[in-house]
Design an enzyme around this catalytic site. Structure first.
Site, short mmCIF file in Angstrom:
data_model
loop_
_atom_site.label_atom_id
_atom_site.label_comp_id
_atom_site.label_asym_id
_atom_site.label_seq_id
_atom_site.Cartn_x
_atom_site.Cartn_y
_atom_site.Cartn_z
N HIS A 29 0.84 -1.20 0.00
CA HIS A 29 0.00 0.00 0.00
C HIS A 29 0.87 1.25 0.00
CE1 HIS A 29 -3.89 -1.99 1.74
NE2 HIS A 29 -3.45 -2.56 0.65
N TYR A 72 -10.28 4.51 6.19
CA TYR A 72 -10.69 4.96 7.52
C TYR A 72 -11.85 5.93 7.34
CZ TYR A 72 -6.33 3.19 9.63
OH TYR A 72 -5.30 2.39 10.08
N PRO A 106 -5.89 -0.29 18.33
CA PRO A 106 -5.57 -0.77 16.97
C PRO A 106 -5.68 0.29 15.89
CG PRO A 106 -7.77 -1.47 17.62
CD PRO A 106 -7.17 -0.82 18.83
N LYS A 161 -0.07 -0.50 15.24
CA LYS A 161 1.32 -0.46 15.70
C LYS A 161 1.73 -1.71 16.50
CE LYS A 161 2.01 3.55 13.94
NZ LYS A 161 2.62 3.58 12.61
N TYR A 205 2.40 7.39 10.62
CA TYR A 205 1.65 6.19 10.27
C TYR A 205 2.57 5.09 9.76
CZ TYR A 205 -2.18 3.31 8.57
OH TYR A 205 -3.05 2.27 8.38
#
Length: 406
Positions: free
Chosen positions: A75, A204, A296, A300, A388
């Site tokens: 990704h 998201y 979550p 991580k 991220y």
């Protein structure tokens, strides 16, 4: 009474324990891995699936990434859906790094295969582990039943990689410093579905009905999450209700971009944070979920566990290679800055994305302003992307023997 001897006794055959055993083997250090569950269970246990660039690079250096490189989904960004509008964050363009979707159970299969091929001592269904930890530099003892016989395993050190509820945490000394914890007023209902993913990258979504996350495990299997009340029970969420909520929360411009399919698995997880300080007690070292748990939201947990065992394997190598004990003594101080950076970012994302139970209007407007900043400001987008993909932790982890005690 049977007796065995090893250099490192590793409790737990999840990613942390198996990877540590593999790294130690490459350095000529002996270990035994003890796991409470069966081999079939740990190979099928669905957990995290997002690997950071640094995690994948370590697996490649350790000759563990052949199947990952063939099958993982790379990704280069993610998608934010904010009240029905779509915004893409191109974090490869912003940072030069990508993330990879590869289920934890697949990584565990790869690790078990590699350990068996190397002749490793892996013991499954060992459910009575008890630790007798040395107070000084002497050997410690792990007592358990192996092959039907009560067995004492004498070892130099114990690596507790057996999670929050494992034997390692239960064996901490009575005077150990209390851990830091936070519980969140929401939970995630997760499903695994035989349906193609919503998009090519993670989605998201914020919505007045609550947060949703669309992920995947393969081009045919979706992993989907809904923000729910922590008091809910899985049985209350029938398949039709789940798909209805997902269609509403993931919709773009009023259109539901979602293909439904059979639900293969359901689970409900309450969000919480946990950090144990220190991560070492004498000859016992904690790693992975035994040492820290993150919400979550930023994926991580698995990546932090991999970092733990990388640092821990280097510390054991220094000890056995040259008698240098400084890296072992500094284990907590080396790891805690990065762990707290990940905790803070995960906490920030939880606050950013979830609808508050009290539906406070002021808090909702703050969330909208923060999301707008990520979407509209290149500087804010770059900072988000760096955190991220895990780049920021390489800076948090610097500082030598810097203390992290609060």
């Amino acid at each position: 009474m049977n007796r065995l001897r090893t250099q490192i006794a590793i409790i737990g055959a999840g990613p942390a324990g198996l990877l540590l055993s593999h790294l130690l083997h490459q350095q000529g250090i002996d270990s035994i891995v003890l796991e409470r569950r069966s081999k079939q269970y740990v190979e099928r246990r669905v957990r995290a699936g997002l690997l950071e660039h640094g995690t994948v690079e370590l697996l490649r250096r350790a000759s563990l990434a052949d199947r990952l490189d063939r099958e993982a989904l790379r990704h280069e960004g993610l998608e934010l859906r904010i009240d029905g509008s779509r915004h893409r964050l191109p974090f490869h363009e912003l940072t030069g790094r990508s993330t990879y979707v590869y289920g934890q159970q697949e990584l565990v299969k790869d690790l078990i295969k590699a350990r068996h091929e190397a002749g490793a001592d892996l013991r499954f269904e060992v459910d009575d582990v008890a630790l007798d930890m040395a107070e000084g530099d002497g050997p410690s003892t792990v007592r358990c039943t192996l092959d039907g016989h009560l067995t004492d395993i004498t070892c130099d050190f114990v690596a507790g990689c057996d999670g929050f509820h494992g034997a390692a945490r239960r064996s901490l000394p009575a005077g150990a410093k209390p851990a830091y914890e936070r519980r969140y007023p929401c939970a995630w209902l997760g499903i695994l579905a035989a349906a193609p993913p919503v998009a090519r990258e993670l989605v998201y979504a914020t919505h007045e009905r609550g947060f949703a996350l669309a992920s995947m495990r393969s081009p045919q299997i979706s992993r989907l999450y809904l923000q729910v009340d922590p008091g809910d029970a899985v049985q209350e969420w029938l398949d039709d209700r789940i798909w209805k909520e997902l269609r509403a929360r993931l919709a773009v411009d009023g259109e539901a971009e979602l293909t439904e399919g059979p639900v293969l698995e359901k689970s409900l997880v309450t969000l919480r944070s946990y950090v144990a300080e220190p991560m070492r007690h004498g000859s016992l070292f904690l790693a992975g979920d035994a040492a820290h748990i993150v919400p979550p939201t930023a994926a991580k947990g698995l990546n932090l566990a991999v970092e733990d065992v990388q640092v821990l394997s280097e510390a054991f190598h220094a000890w056995y290679g040259s008698g240098d004990r400084a890296p072992m003594d500094d284990y907590s101080d080396r790891r805690l800055p990065s762990i707290w950076e990940a905790e803070e970012f995960s906490d920030w994302m939880a606050d950013l994305l979830h609808r508050r139970p009290d539906d406070e209007a002021y808090a909702t407007r703050l969330q909208q302003a923060r999301l707008a900043a990520i979407v509209d400001s290149p500087a804010a987008a770059r900072q988000f992307a760096e955190r991220y993909v895990g780049m920021s932790r390489s800076f948090a982890g610097r500082g030598g023997n810097r203390s992290c005690q609060s």
